[in-house]
Enzyme design. Sequence first.
Site, PDB file in Angstrom:
ATOM      1  NE  ARG A  37      40.198  40.533  43.873  1.00 22.99           N
ATOM      2  CZ  ARG A  37      38.990  40.030  43.580  1.00 22.99           C
ATOM      3  NH1 ARG A  37      38.533  40.055  42.358  1.00 22.99           N
ATOM      4  NH2 ARG A  37      38.237  39.536  44.536  1.00 22.99           N
ATOM      5  NE  ARG A  77      29.552  36.187  49.050  1.00 20.39           N
ATOM      6  CZ  ARG A  77      30.461  37.045  48.603  1.00 20.39           C
ATOM      7  NH1 ARG A  77      30.084  38.119  47.955  1.00 20.39           N
ATOM      8  NH2 ARG A  77      31.741  36.829  48.837  1.00 20.39           N
ATOM      9  NE  ARG A  86      32.763  33.506  46.493  1.00 18.20           N
ATOM     10  CZ  ARG A  86      33.228  34.670  46.026  1.00 18.20           C
ATOM     11  NH1 ARG A  86      32.396  35.496  45.428  1.00 18.20           N
ATOM     12  NH2 ARG A  86      34.479  35.004  46.162  1.00 18.20           N
ATOM     13  CE  LYS A 143      33.712  43.707  44.450  1.00 15.80           C
ATOM     14  NZ  LYS A 143      34.275  42.613  43.679  1.00 15.80           N
ATOM     15  NE  ARG A 155      37.321  36.249  49.023  1.00 13.41           N
ATOM     16  CZ  ARG A 155      36.058  35.977  49.368  1.00 13.41           C
ATOM     17  NH1 ARG A 155      35.807  35.154  50.372  1.00 13.41           N
ATOM     18  NH2 ARG A 155      35.076  36.532  48.725  1.00 13.41           N
TER      19      ARG A 155
HETATM   20  P1  AMP Z   1      35.661  37.413  43.587  1.00 16.40           P
HETATM   21  O1  AMP Z   1      34.488  36.594  43.193  1.00 16.40           O
HETATM   22  O2  AMP Z   1      35.795  38.681  42.782  1.00 16.40           O
HETATM   23  O3  AMP Z   1      35.715  37.670  45.078  1.00 16.40           O
HETATM   24  O4  AMP Z   1      36.981  36.552  43.215  1.00 16.40           O
HETATM   25  C1  AMP Z   1      37.195  35.291  43.825  1.00 16.40           C
HETATM   26  C2  AMP Z   1      38.669  34.955  43.786  1.00 16.40           C
HETATM   27  O5  AMP Z   1      39.106  34.889  42.415  1.00 16.40           O
HETATM   28  C3  AMP Z   1      39.598  35.964  44.441  1.00 16.40           C
HETATM   29  O6  AMP Z   1      39.689  35.780  45.849  1.00 16.40           O
HETATM   30  C4  AMP Z   1      40.903  35.649  43.724  1.00 16.40           C
HETATM   31  O7  AMP Z   1      41.493  34.464  44.208  1.00 16.40           O
HETATM   32  C5  AMP Z   1      40.430  35.385  42.297  1.00 16.40           C
HETATM   33  N1  AMP Z   1      40.402  36.615  41.480  1.00 16.40           N
HETATM   34  C6  AMP Z   1      39.310  37.186  40.879  1.00 16.40           C
HETATM   35  N2  AMP Z   1      39.658  38.284  40.205  1.00 16.40           N
HETATM   36  C7  AMP Z   1      41.002  38.429  40.362  1.00 16.40           C
HETATM   37  C8  AMP Z   1      41.955  39.396  39.928  1.00 16.40           C
HETATM   38  N3  AMP Z   1      41.590  40.457  39.172  1.00 16.40           N
HETATM   39  N4  AMP Z   1      43.244  39.221  40.306  1.00 16.40           N
HETATM   40  C9  AMP Z   1      43.634  38.165  41.041  1.00 16.40           C
HETATM   41  N5  AMP Z   1      42.784  37.246  41.513  1.00 16.40           N
HETATM   42  C10 AMP Z   1      41.479  37.358  41.175  1.00 16.40           C
END
Ligand code: AMP
Length: 215
Positions: free
Chosen positions: A91, A125, A157, A15, A168
């Site tokens: 989300r 990653r 990460r 993504k 997740r």
């Molecule tokens: P990502 O990089 O998109 O995988 O986001 C990393 C982490 O940020 C996620 O596992 C959540 O803890 C938090 N996060 C990012 N976007 C959201 C969202 N729209 N709603 C809730 N938590 C979020």
Amino acid sequence: MAVRLVFFGRQGAGKGTQSNRLSAHYGAPHISTGDMLRVAVANATPIGLEAKSYMDSGQLVPDEVMLGVVEERLAAPDVAEHGFLLDGFPRTVVQADALGRFVAIDVAIDLQVPEDVVLERISSRRVCQNCGRIYSTEAPPASGWTCDTCGGEVVQRADDTPDAVAERLAAYANETQPTIDWYASAGVLVSVDGLGSLEEVTERLIVAIDARLAG
Ligand code: AMP
């Protein structure tokens, strides 16, 4: 032309990488809530301090925090002019509903990659701590673990650990899949196969998005 896209896909589906490519193609800013939160954590802002423990354990940050972050970003002039490509938001159905009150979405994309493939990708990653560019152990930066784009340090990460990844993926199934279904009911969802080379997937996405934009 301003396009307003939201982009779904499991962690590791590609993504982030594809959003960057689509952002360049459509001229719409790539808005990644994960990247925004990681910057907030690195800068120890009040939002970063609140979000950190949720993020590290792979849980979703509470909706009210996320809505504040996104509304502020969507109010910026580049969004009014060029639209946006939202990556990682919404989300939850609560977030999608709130976003829909704020702005109309042209297309919601579901980038589909099977769970066994994303698990493999996530374990290899690596990410630039500074600019967010994504690498892997198979495709590292040209020189050591220093980012080719900005010279930042490239690391794993904090939430790419097995426990956080499981959390997740569970949040994705329980909270985000119903959000995708919500967009399907609204008639704006396109599903795209995320397997294949970077270029193949980008091409597939552009064809699907353009078909949808053409109505
Ligand atoms: P990502 O990089 O998109 O995988 O986001 C990393 C982490 O940020 C996620 O596992 C959540 O803890 C938090 N996060 C990012 N976007 C959201 C969202 N729209 N709603 C809730 N938590 C979020």
